[in-house]
Design an enzyme around this catalytic site. Structure first.
Site, PDB file in Angstrom:
ATOM      1  N   GLU A 228       0.847  -1.171  -0.067  1.00  0.00           N
ATOM      2  CA  GLU A 228       0.047  -0.030   0.050  1.00  0.00           C
ATOM      3  C   GLU A 228       0.707   1.473  -0.187  1.00  0.00           C
ATOM      4  OE1 GLU A 228      -2.044  -1.110   3.578  1.00  0.00           O
ATOM      5  OE2 GLU A 228      -0.676  -0.021   4.760  1.00  0.00           O
TER       6      GLU A 228
ATOM      7  N   TYR B  37       5.706   1.402  -8.553  1.00  0.00           N
ATOM      8  CA  TYR B  37       5.140   0.289  -8.562  1.00  0.00           C
ATOM      9  C   TYR B  37       4.601  -0.128  -9.505  1.00  0.00           C
ATOM     10  CZ  TYR B  37       5.789   0.948  -3.284  1.00  0.00           C
ATOM     11  OH  TYR B  37       6.419   1.189  -2.159  1.00  0.00           O
TER      12      TYR B  37
END
Ligand code: COA
Length: 150
Positions: free
Chosen positions: A107, A119
């Site tokens: 997260e 990411y």
């Protein structure tokens, strides 16, 4: 040009890692929290060490059966935008896969554009949102199928 090695992180590095966390995050982990994370079953980590200048970054992840979670990843400011974050993330993905993980999740704060871009570039896709998770800022949850990432 100096070389950067990735060396395994261990409990003995808690103070060093917490020091790097303090430089990289507004709400860093204490030495005690870092030590607790390092001592959790399944935790693995890497420290990026510049052979001229010393510690440059870190990645910690946790293997839980066939899943793995990125716990934290950071690169000290002088080394950013030179591929080190990507190197640490790839190494974490490879390490988790070698322990049998088929899926990796993480997260990030919804306003952390650098992390979200990193990411995404490495195959992570958004899976959800946690409203107000980081002191009022939403968290974006992301996942990556490790079986299709070389
Ligand atoms: C996020 C972080 C680890 C990236 O480290 P890095 O070494 O700079 O990352 P890389 O050089 O490997 O970047 C890879 C790609 O990520 C993206 N990226 C990285 N920093 C970026 C930025 N500031 N803005 C936009 N995209 C960025 C780009 O796509 C980049 O590729 P490119 O340089 O070819 O365009 C680093 O910025 C950091 O430590 N930030 C503070 C701690 C943090 O937020 N950690 C993540 C918590 S979820």
């Amino acid at each position: 040009m100096s070389a950067i090695d990735l060396v395994p992180a261990a409990l003995v590095h808690a103070e060093l890692l917490a020091g790097m966390h303090r430089i990289c995050f507004a709400d860093p982990w204490s030495v005690r929290s870092m030590a607790e994370v390092l001592a959790m079953p399944g935790t693995e980590g890497l420290i990026a060490v510049d052979d001229d200048a010393g510690p440059a970054g870190l990645a910690l992840w946790r293997n839980i059966l066939d899943e793995a979670e990125i716990l934290t990843i950071a690169v000290l400011p002088p080394w950013r935008r030179a591929g080190l974050g990507g190197r640490l993330l790839s190494a974490a993905m490879t390490g988790a896969r070698s322990r049998g993980a088929a899926h990796m999740f993480l997260e990030a704060a919804a306003d952390n554009t650098a992390a979200l871009a990193l990411y995404h570039r490495h195959g992570f896709r958004r899976t959800g949102t946690r409203k107000g998770y980081y002191a009022g800022v939403d968290a974006v949850t992301m996942g990556c199928d490790l079986s299709i990432k070389a």
